[in-house]
Design a protein around this motif. Sequence first.
Motif, PDB file in Angstrom:
ATOM      1  N   THR A 149      -6.447  26.560  12.359  1.00  0.00           N
ATOM      2  CA  THR A 149      -7.543  25.580  12.475  1.00  0.00           C
ATOM      3  C   THR A 149      -6.734  24.330  13.036  1.00  0.00           C
ATOM      4  O   THR A 149      -5.668  23.825  12.632  1.00  0.00           O
ATOM      5  CB  THR A 149      -7.807  25.008  10.952  1.00  0.00           C
ATOM      6  N   PRO A 150      -7.179  23.955  14.160  1.00  0.00           N
ATOM      7  CA  PRO A 150      -6.852  22.515  14.763  1.00  0.00           C
ATOM      8  C   PRO A 150      -7.170  21.244  13.712  1.00  0.00           C
ATOM      9  O   PRO A 150      -8.033  21.238  12.968  1.00  0.00           O
ATOM     10  CB  PRO A 150      -7.623  22.325  15.976  1.00  0.00           C
ATOM     11  N   PRO A 151      -6.313  20.194  13.892  1.00  0.00           N
ATOM     12  CA  PRO A 151      -6.381  19.203  12.861  1.00  0.00           C
ATOM     13  C   PRO A 151      -7.508  18.189  13.745  1.00  0.00           C
ATOM     14  O   PRO A 151      -7.870  18.342  14.628  1.00  0.00           O
ATOM     15  CB  PRO A 151      -4.915  18.508  13.093  1.00  0.00           C
ATOM     16  N   THR A 152      -7.801  17.404  12.756  1.00  0.00           N
ATOM     17  CA  THR A 152      -9.231  16.616  12.981  1.00  0.00           C
ATOM     18  C   THR A 152      -8.485  14.959  12.860  1.00  0.00           C
ATOM     19  O   THR A 152      -8.329  14.683  11.533  1.00  0.00           O
ATOM     20  CB  THR A 152     -10.533  16.797  12.269  1.00  0.00           C
ATOM     21  N   ASP A 153      -8.721  14.191  13.806  1.00  0.00           N
ATOM     22  CA  ASP A 153      -8.607  12.648  13.916  1.00  0.00           C
ATOM     23  C   ASP A 153      -9.678  12.058  13.410  1.00  0.00           C
ATOM     24  O   ASP A 153     -10.740  11.945  13.868  1.00  0.00           O
ATOM     25  CB  ASP A 153      -8.030  12.333  15.094  1.00  0.00           C
ATOM     26  N   LEU A 154      -9.722  11.320  12.108  1.00  0.00           N
ATOM     27  CA  LEU A 154     -10.820  10.898  11.640  1.00  0.00           C
ATOM     28  C   LEU A 154     -10.776   9.333  11.427  1.00  0.00           C
ATOM     29  O   LEU A 154      -9.846   8.831  10.808  1.00  0.00           O
ATOM     30  CB  LEU A 154     -11.131  11.575   9.965  1.00  0.00           C
ATOM     31  N   SER A 155     -11.872   8.714  12.067  1.00  0.00           N
ATOM     32  CA  SER A 155     -11.730   7.267  12.231  1.00  0.00           C
ATOM     33  C   SER A 155     -13.118   6.767  11.696  1.00  0.00           C
ATOM     34  O   SER A 155     -14.221   7.564  12.176  1.00  0.00           O
ATOM     35  CB  SER A 155     -11.531   6.605  13.544  1.00  0.00           C
ATOM     36  N   ILE A 156     -13.394   5.676  11.589  1.00  0.00           N
ATOM     37  CA  ILE A 156     -14.736   5.057  11.306  1.00  0.00           C
ATOM     38  C   ILE A 156     -14.797   3.526  11.851  1.00  0.00           C
ATOM     39  O   ILE A 156     -13.851   3.077  11.926  1.00  0.00           O
ATOM     40  CB  ILE A 156     -14.944   4.671   9.679  1.00  0.00           C
ATOM     41  N   SER A 157     -15.911   3.358  12.449  1.00  0.00           N
ATOM     42  CA  SER A 157     -16.186   1.992  13.016  1.00  0.00           C
ATOM     43  C   SER A 157     -17.605   1.585  12.679  1.00  0.00           C
ATOM     44  O   SER A 157     -18.606   2.372  12.099  1.00  0.00           O
ATOM     45  CB  SER A 157     -15.818   1.855  14.283  1.00  0.00           C
ATOM     46  N   LEU A 158     -17.827   0.335  13.117  1.00  0.00           N
ATOM     47  CA  LEU A 158     -19.163  -0.407  12.894  1.00  0.00           C
ATOM     48  C   LEU A 158     -20.154  -0.444  14.209  1.00  0.00           C
ATOM     49  O   LEU A 158     -19.520  -0.457  15.380  1.00  0.00           O
ATOM     50  CB  LEU A 158     -19.255  -1.641  12.276  1.00  0.00           C
ATOM     51  N   ILE A 159     -21.273  -0.503  14.142  1.00  0.00           N
ATOM     52  CA  ILE A 159     -22.246  -0.961  15.165  1.00  0.00           C
ATOM     53  C   ILE A 159     -22.814  -2.130  14.721  1.00  0.00           C
ATOM     54  O   ILE A 159     -23.589  -2.455  13.774  1.00  0.00           O
ATOM     55  CB  ILE A 159     -23.483   0.070  15.567  1.00  0.00           C
ATOM     56  N   ASN A 160     -22.301  -3.305  15.295  1.00  0.00           N
ATOM     57  CA  ASN A 160     -22.787  -4.855  14.700  1.00  0.00           C
ATOM     58  C   ASN A 160     -23.089  -5.386  15.985  1.00  0.00           C
ATOM     59  O   ASN A 160     -23.717  -5.003  16.887  1.00  0.00           O
ATOM     60  CB  ASN A 160     -21.493  -5.336  13.944  1.00  0.00           C
ATOM     61  N   ASP A 161     -23.087  -6.747  15.938  1.00  0.00           N
ATOM     62  CA  ASP A 161     -23.604  -7.732  17.087  1.00  0.00           C
ATOM     63  C   ASP A 161     -22.528  -7.467  18.125  1.00  0.00           C
ATOM     64  O   ASP A 161     -22.918  -7.959  19.409  1.00  0.00           O
ATOM     65  CB  ASP A 161     -23.781  -9.210  16.450  1.00  0.00           C
ATOM     66  N   ASN A 162     -21.453  -7.011  17.991  1.00  0.00           N
ATOM     67  CA  ASN A 162     -20.443  -6.853  19.374  1.00  0.00           C
ATOM     68  C   ASN A 162     -19.538  -5.819  18.875  1.00  0.00           C
ATOM     69  O   ASN A 162     -18.535  -5.844  18.353  1.00  0.00           O
ATOM     70  CB  ASN A 162     -19.617  -8.333  19.154  1.00  0.00           C
ATOM     71  N   SER A 163     -20.144  -4.452  19.199  1.00  0.00           N
ATOM     72  CA  SER A 163     -19.305  -3.253  18.410  1.00  0.00           C
ATOM     73  C   SER A 163     -18.168  -3.184  19.622  1.00  0.00           C
ATOM     74  O   SER A 163     -17.233  -2.478  18.843  1.00  0.00           O
ATOM     75  CB  SER A 163     -20.263  -2.322  18.915  1.00  0.00           C
ATOM     76  N   GLN A 164     -17.882  -3.663  20.632  1.00  0.00           N
ATOM     77  CA  GLN A 164     -16.522  -3.446  21.392  1.00  0.00           C
ATOM     78  C   GLN A 164     -15.406  -4.015  20.620  1.00  0.00           C
ATOM     79  O   GLN A 164     -14.468  -3.460  20.875  1.00  0.00           O
ATOM     80  CB  GLN A 164     -16.745  -4.173  22.762  1.00  0.00           C
ATOM     81  N   SER A 165     -15.757  -5.085  19.675  1.00  0.00           N
ATOM     82  CA  SER A 165     -14.510  -5.533  19.087  1.00  0.00           C
ATOM     83  C   SER A 165     -14.577  -5.207  17.350  1.00  0.00           C
ATOM     84  O   SER A 165     -13.743  -5.909  16.818  1.00  0.00           O
ATOM     85  CB  SER A 165     -14.486  -7.183  19.196  1.00  0.00           C
ATOM     86  N   ALA A 166     -15.226  -4.399  17.452  1.00  0.00           N
ATOM     87  CA  ALA A 166     -15.636  -4.034  15.687  1.00  0.00           C
ATOM     88  C   ALA A 166     -14.108  -3.352  15.350  1.00  0.00           C
ATOM     89  O   ALA A 166     -13.806  -2.517  16.104  1.00  0.00           O
ATOM     90  CB  ALA A 166     -16.707  -3.197  15.567  1.00  0.00           C
ATOM     91  N   GLN A 167     -13.766  -3.409  14.221  1.00  0.00           N
ATOM     92  CA  GLN A 167     -12.646  -2.628  13.694  1.00  0.00           C
ATOM     93  C   GLN A 167     -12.836  -1.141  13.466  1.00  0.00           C
ATOM     94  O   GLN A 167     -13.944  -0.649  13.286  1.00  0.00           O
ATOM     95  CB  GLN A 167     -12.409  -3.408  12.113  1.00  0.00           C
ATOM     96  N   ILE A 168     -11.729  -0.460  13.996  1.00  0.00           N
ATOM     97  CA  ILE A 168     -11.827   0.891  13.853  1.00  0.00           C
ATOM     98  C   ILE A 168     -10.720   1.297  12.765  1.00  0.00           C
ATOM     99  O   ILE A 168      -9.625   0.912  12.648  1.00  0.00           O
ATOM    100  CB  ILE A 168     -11.373   1.568  15.013  1.00  0.00           C
ATOM    101  N   ILE A 169     -11.147   1.921  11.622  1.00  0.00           N
ATOM    102  CA  ILE A 169     -10.205   2.226  10.599  1.00  0.00           C
ATOM    103  C   ILE A 169      -9.984   3.694  10.631  1.00  0.00           C
ATOM    104  O   ILE A 169     -10.945   4.471  10.507  1.00  0.00           O
ATOM    105  CB  ILE A 169     -11.163   1.993   9.214  1.00  0.00           C
ATOM    106  N   GLU A 170      -8.620   4.217  10.571  1.00  0.00           N
ATOM    107  CA  GLU A 170      -8.085   5.387  10.832  1.00  0.00           C
ATOM    108  C   GLU A 170      -7.888   5.845   9.436  1.00  0.00           C
ATOM    109  O   GLU A 170      -7.262   5.504   8.465  1.00  0.00           O
ATOM    110  CB  GLU A 170      -7.028   5.505  11.802  1.00  0.00           C
TER     111      GLU A 170
END
Length: 354
Positions: free
Chosen positions: A79-100
Amino acid sequence: MLDLKKLMTAVTILVLSLTGMPQAQAAYFTSSEKVIYFLDVSNSSDSQKLWTLLRASLLEKIDVALGFPKFKGIAEPFTPPTDLSISLINDNSQSAQIIEILSVRDAELIWEFIIKKVGGTNPTPARLKATYEDFFGAKGTYSVLVREYALGDEVKSVSASQCQKRAEDQFKMGNFMKNVSKELRAEAAKDTCSIVLKLINGIKSADKLFENYNCDNKACSDVVGAVKRSAAVAADLARKSTPKSPQKLCIAIASDMLNAYPGMTANSVWNTGNAVKKSATTAAAESLGRQVAEEASIKFSQRVQLRVEVIGQGASSGFPRELTAKLDSYWRGFWTAAGIKTSGQKASLDQACK
């Protein structure tokens, strides 16, 4: 006579040792997939409910996210590993924090320790099976720590020293790890806790992020910005991708997909809601979607295996249901122009990026 080649080799080894540069890490997986979950926090989406569902889905994936390499003694299929991250869609999504939450680096770290440090590089199937059980079995240390710290209603706060002591105690009850040196058990506890603490701290950060975020009634659904951020991630992955080791990226978007951000005019083709309302046909709506992708200069690398899965498209309470076909066409045009060959909609977050 001085052998220049041997001299250069010796100098290189000396430089590496003095500078502390790491030697190449063994790769136990020829492929992996990076998954980014984007949650819409606009007033038209129930972001807290979406996060509750995503949180449960993430916790279900934790057991297999580190993958299983192909070695005799590991009962699980490769089973290959999975890289899991979370981020937001807000008023400026390009600069939204990505949480690994977890990464492929974490998978390589733990499996390298199991196979090299504990197994001596070429472990027997019996040793590897016993060690695997000590880490990932029902009573394995990683499994126990995740259950105790992460799987309750609230993620527990725990220090590195507390985690490592608990891990060492659990390893002492293992099939094989109880017989290794105290120093090796301590190192195993440290590596295991580095992953578990990263995981629980990532979930706690996301809990806090979604609890405190407030759009203040402004346009707060920059879907295109989130996609542009994803295209940048794909470009990074493309640089590592080879035919024998292809990189994969799955983008899961929980949103009504009504793109809106501060300063956008009502007549802009980027204003998804108004654009589809004014489109005479589905073909016209699809053309507008293509136009937005082109204007945003979004083009995903074809060296990465990509898929996009959307949850909740058109689900906003104020969106006319009779425009669903046009909304679907708008985004179909967008994804096609952006170079996404595989896109679709899912009924729920727990089905996304499986």
